[in-house]
Design an enzyme around this catalytic site. Structure first.
Site, PDB file in Angstrom:
ATOM      1  N   GLY A 120     -83.005  34.750   6.506  1.00  0.00           N
ATOM      2  CA  GLY A 120     -82.340  34.379   7.882  1.00  0.00           C
ATOM      3  C   GLY A 120     -82.671  32.954   8.296  1.00  0.00           C
ATOM      4  CB  ALA A 146     -87.249  33.231   7.075  1.00  0.00           C
ATOM      5  CE  LYS A 147     -81.086  30.553   5.475  1.00  0.00           C
ATOM      6  NZ  LYS A 147     -79.772  30.692   5.116  1.00  0.00           N
ATOM      7  N   GLY A 156     -86.687  39.796   6.821  1.00  0.00           N
ATOM      8  CA  GLY A 156     -85.700  38.932   7.458  1.00  0.00           C
ATOM      9  C   GLY A 156     -85.714  37.448   6.879  1.00  0.00           C
ATOM     10  CG  ASP A 174     -83.891  30.687  24.460  1.00  0.00           C
ATOM     11  OD1 ASP A 174     -84.668  31.252  23.542  1.00  0.00           O
ATOM     12  OD2 ASP A 174     -83.251  29.525  24.301  1.00  0.00           O
ATOM     13  N   GLY A 182     -98.335  27.381  19.088  1.00  0.00           N
ATOM     14  CA  GLY A 182     -98.982  26.701  17.754  1.00  0.00           C
ATOM     15  C   GLY A 182     -98.560  25.046  17.812  1.00  0.00           C
ATOM     16  CE  LYS A 183     -92.891  23.235  19.869  1.00  0.00           C
ATOM     17  NZ  LYS A 183     -92.470  22.340  18.643  1.00  0.00           N
ATOM     18  CG  HIS A 227     -91.203  28.825  24.650  1.00  0.00           C
ATOM     19  ND1 HIS A 227     -91.905  29.620  23.667  1.00  0.00           N
ATOM     20  CD2 HIS A 227     -89.963  28.534  24.130  1.00  0.00           C
ATOM     21  CE1 HIS A 227     -90.849  29.945  22.571  1.00  0.00           C
ATOM     22  NE2 HIS A 227     -89.774  29.203  23.064  1.00  0.00           N
ATOM     23  CE1 TYR A 241     -88.768  42.588  15.832  1.00  0.00           C
ATOM     24  CE2 TYR A 241     -90.009  42.675  18.024  1.00  0.00           C
ATOM     25  CZ  TYR A 241     -89.425  41.723  16.862  1.00  0.00           C
ATOM     26  OH  TYR A 241     -89.686  40.639  17.010  1.00  0.00           O
TER      27      TYR A 241
END
Length: 797
Positions: free
Chosen positions: A40, A43-44, A37, A267, A212-213, A272, A154
């Site tokens: 996408g 990724a960008k 991907g 979401d 990761g924050k 999270h 997947y």
């Protein structure tokens, strides 16, 4: 005096050490990173930059790399997209521009694009990697496959990797998966089982980028490094509440197809915010660096979470969202979405540490600010006799006491850890966290920044860069295991199912929403603090405004009808019940109220329990309109619902509570036990003229009311006050007040809520007195009043 021999030996030793170092570096091997991907949005925006940051951090440390972008895009178009993305990559501020350009050029040389679709394509990629290793004389250390693709892809990709693109013996495989990980517990279980047939658990890295924050990643280390100060504070005796918040200013435009399937709870909250919740609530293991120990404590925290109910949530929808859905998905003008874009959730942790402490989770689109934080607010038992101006900021116990893990954005603009100065000076690793410089005029959570010990990262890092580094180094503690994932879905799925047909409150978005989304704790439930202020029918050319709301009063089946939005409707019915109770007690000294079971009356019971202290409970008798033939402790028992939502919160004398005798002699509703006759005798003995002051009924989608069904005409006529009936749905056996007894009441209120009732509401409005077809049509008090209470969904659709 010079000693040539010594110098010679030292030189040889240094050379040998240098060669050994080079050999050790060579032994680290080669790592191939395949980004699926690669063209996408994710990724960008983040992933290529994260891979470049990994290269910057690891270059020269013994590993060699190759980066493979892969997608379904054609080779030429894909390569053009990748080239453009790679040219825009940036370096941290401490890397000189010349050095950055050199490293970026090297990274571009190591990156290439592949069109991957079939197993043969994956086999060809594997052969390319093996050929490169052989040509350059490299040993393969491992391969990383980053799935930046929709979950429906997947399984096919996993099958191709497993059959055609695994690394050789001695090399590791790491597969990185992006959310969503399922839609509910069943789909998550199915996906986990499918992936588990191709990959081992230790090979899978499920990404929740919140982990990761930097502020989130600091929660466990902070608790660990400050154990001495926190041991006495981190519990129900001192914590007033915990807030876990993620607010966004953007709406769902361009993502409505995703949002229609998932909504804000799936979401953001299920993943999270739930992960953050466990980091705050879990018991600390002795070694917080052990992923296994942390996982076990997380799972313990999940097991202690109290089950969520419909009353645990308040839902909102950005007013423009429906039109966005209709436009983007080409829906007809009549289509109305029930997908929430805002949710506030109340969570309780039922263990000794957190019993009674509310955890508020909240997230939404199109809100007034973009910010994320975790706020632990401590109780304050102090009172200061002097004026606030004389309080000393780092000493006064009257100041709010709080610890905040500030995730980012907002007024502060960067991650931070804030600790009130009247708590303690925290310990944080100085190599990674520094004290924030003073910023006069900046207030956070009601206090100036100077009231806190405030720390920010020495070097801010993007969450994806952090997680990609952890993946490379095999650190599993920042990722979601299968067990962790399924535990989360077990917790959230029942609530999601119960909310599937709930109508969210509309809000204008941004600052224009005002206080419409404010919510508060009411007993053990959440509710919006202010009523939904909407106009029933907007005037020509005008949009609904908060000041335009009105409750509709009209006629239905020639009887009074009150219609409003659900909350206002429940509030009106509760107020009418209180007024009827006060009148009855003045008249006769007692108030006899008969209540139906089911889900519709639950919000009413909660409203009565928490908002109507003027109701004369000590003089109120509570009766049941109907009951399922199950033990009274069974969760399906109507009496159990009455107990859970009302009786445990109000002081009704136990001898004034009258459950139906459905369980006698260890049998359920056996006719020979004469339970119906016993209840009728009790009513006759205690209720004057067997006329209840108020009977609350509902209406089923088949027109039934109480437990009087068209398929089971018992109780629709005759002289029996209480009857045994049969329901078409389980449990089939029921006990119910009969229609003649109901019609003796001074007042009958029929509560009808939800869009699913719209069809039967329209039908019943047109039929005459036909109780054998539609039992509800037979409800007409002989000398009392019938009032219909319908929400707008049931009345107008």
């Amino acid at each position: 005096m010079k000693r040539p021999g010594c110098w010679k030996m030292l030189t040889v030793a240094m050379c040998m050490a240098f060669v050994a170092c080079l050999q050790a570096q060579e032994l680290q091997g080669h790592v191939s990173i395949i980004l699926l991907g690669a063209t996408g949005d994710l990724a960008k925006k983040y992933l290529w930059q994260g891979l470049f940051q990994l290269y910057l951090d690891e270059v020269g440390k013994g590993y060699s790399f190759s980066f493979h972008g892969a997608a379904l895009t054609s080779t030429k178009q894909g390569q053009e997209i990748i080239t453009k993305v790679l040219e825009s990559l940036s370096c941290p501020e401490d890397v000189a521009p010349g050095r950055c350009a050199q490293l970026r050029g090297q990274f571009q040389q190591l990156s290439q694009y592949h069109h991957l679709r079939t197993s043969e394509d994956y086999m060809a990629l594997s052969k390319d990697i093996e050929a490169q290793l052989e040509h350059e004389g490299l040993r393969e250390a491992g391969r990383v496959f980053y799935f930046s693709v929709p979950p429906f892809a997947y399984a096919d990709i996993a099958r191709s990797i497993n059959s055609s693109c695994r690394p050789g013996p001695g090399a590791w495989l790491r597969v990185v998966l992006e959310k969503p990980f399922g839609h509910d517990h069943l789909s998550a279980q199915q996906l986990a089982t499918e992936l588990g047939s191709f990959f081992r658990e230790e090979e899978m890295y499920r990404v929740d980028h919140y982990l990761g924050k930097q502020a989130v990643a600091q929660i466990l280390p902070f608790r660990d490094q400050n154990r001495k100060a926190l041991d006495g504070l981190w519990n129900r005796h001192h914590v007033e509440r915990v807030e876990i918040i993620m607010k966004e200013t953007v709406d769902a435009e361009g993502r409505t197809s995703f949002y229609e399937e998932y909504g804000v709870i799936r979401d953001v909250l299920q993943n999270h915010l739930t992960e953050v919740l466990t980091l705050v609530a879990m018991e600390l293991p002795d070694n917080v660096s052990s992923p296994e120990a942390v996982l076990q404590r997380k799972l313990q925290a999940f097991r202690a979470l109290r089950g969520l109910q419909k009353g645990s949530a308040v839902l909102g929808q950005y007013q423009a969202y429906g039109e966005q859905v209709r436009r983007e998905q080409q829906k007809p003008a009549s289509f109305h979405s029930l997908t929430p874009t805002f949710a506030g959730i109340l969570v309780h942790v039922d263990n000794l540490r957190w019993e009674g402490v509310p955890f508020f989770l909240m997230s939404g689109k199109a809100l007034d600010e973009r910010v994320g934080y975790v706020r632990i607010l401590f109780r304050n038992q102090a009172y200061c006799a002097q004026n606030e101006k004389r309080w000393v900021a780092d000493q006064s116990q009257c100041l709010p006491r709080q610890i905040v893990f500030y995730i980012g954005h907002g007024e502060l603009g960067s991650p931070a850890v804030l600790v009130s100065r009247n708590l303690f000076r925290p310990s944080l690793p100085s190599e990674r966290w520094k004290e924030v410089e003073g910023r006069p005029g900046l207030h956070l959570f009601g206090r100036p920044l100077s009231d806190y010990y405030a720390y920010s990262p020495v070097r801010e890092q993007d969450a994806y860069s952090v997680l990609i580094s952890h993946i490379f180094h095999g650190r599993k503690d920042s990722f979601i295991t299968t067990e962790n994932l399924l535990a989360s879905w077990v917790f959230w799925t029942p609530l999601l199912d119960s909310l599937a047909h709930e109508v969210p409150r509309l809000y204008l978005g941004g600052a224009e929403s005002g206080h419409l989304l404010d919510f508060e704790l009411s007993g053990t439930q959440l509710r919006f603090s202010r009523p939904q202020l909407e106009q029933l029918v907007p005037g020509p050319g005008s949009a609904p405004k908060p000041s335009d709301f009105q409750v509709l009063r009209t006629k239905y089946r020639e009887s009074p009808l009150i219609s409003a939005w659900p909350e206002e409707l429940i509030a009106q019915l509760a107020a009418d019940i209180e007024a009827a109770a006060v009148r009855a007690v003045r008249r006769s000294g007692e108030f006899h109220l008969a209540l139906s079971g089911g889900s519709s009356p639950v919000p009413l019971l909660q409203q009565l329990a928490t908002r109507h202290y003027g109701l004369p409970w000590a003089h109120t008798h509570l009766w049941l309109v109907d009951e399922r033939c199950v033990p009274l402790r069974d969760p399906e028992s109507n009496f159990q619902g009455l107990q859970a939502h009302l009786l445990q919160h109000v002081r009704v004398p136990h001898y004034n509570v009258h459950p139906m005798p459905v369980h006698l002699h260890q049998r359920l509703c056996a006719e020979e036990d004469r339970g119906a006759q016993m209840y009728a005798s009790e009513i006759s003995a205690l209720v004057a003229d067997s006329s209840f002051d108020l009977v609350l009924l509902g209406m089923g989608t088949d027109g039934h009311t109480a437990s009087l069904f068209p398929q089971s005409p018992t109780g629709l006529e005759g002289t029996q006050p209480v009857v045994l009936t049969r329901s078409p749905s389980k449990p089939h056996q029921r006990m119910s007040l009969s229609l003649p007894l109901i019609n003796r009441a001074r007042k009958v209120a029929v509560l009808v809520m939800g869009r699913l009732k719209r069809e039967i509401t329209m039908l019943v409005s047109r039929v005459g007195h036909e109780p054998k077809k539609w039992p509800i049509s037979g409800v007409l008090p002989s000398s009392g009043q019938l009032v219909w209470y319908m929400d707008y969904e049931a009345f107008l659709g």
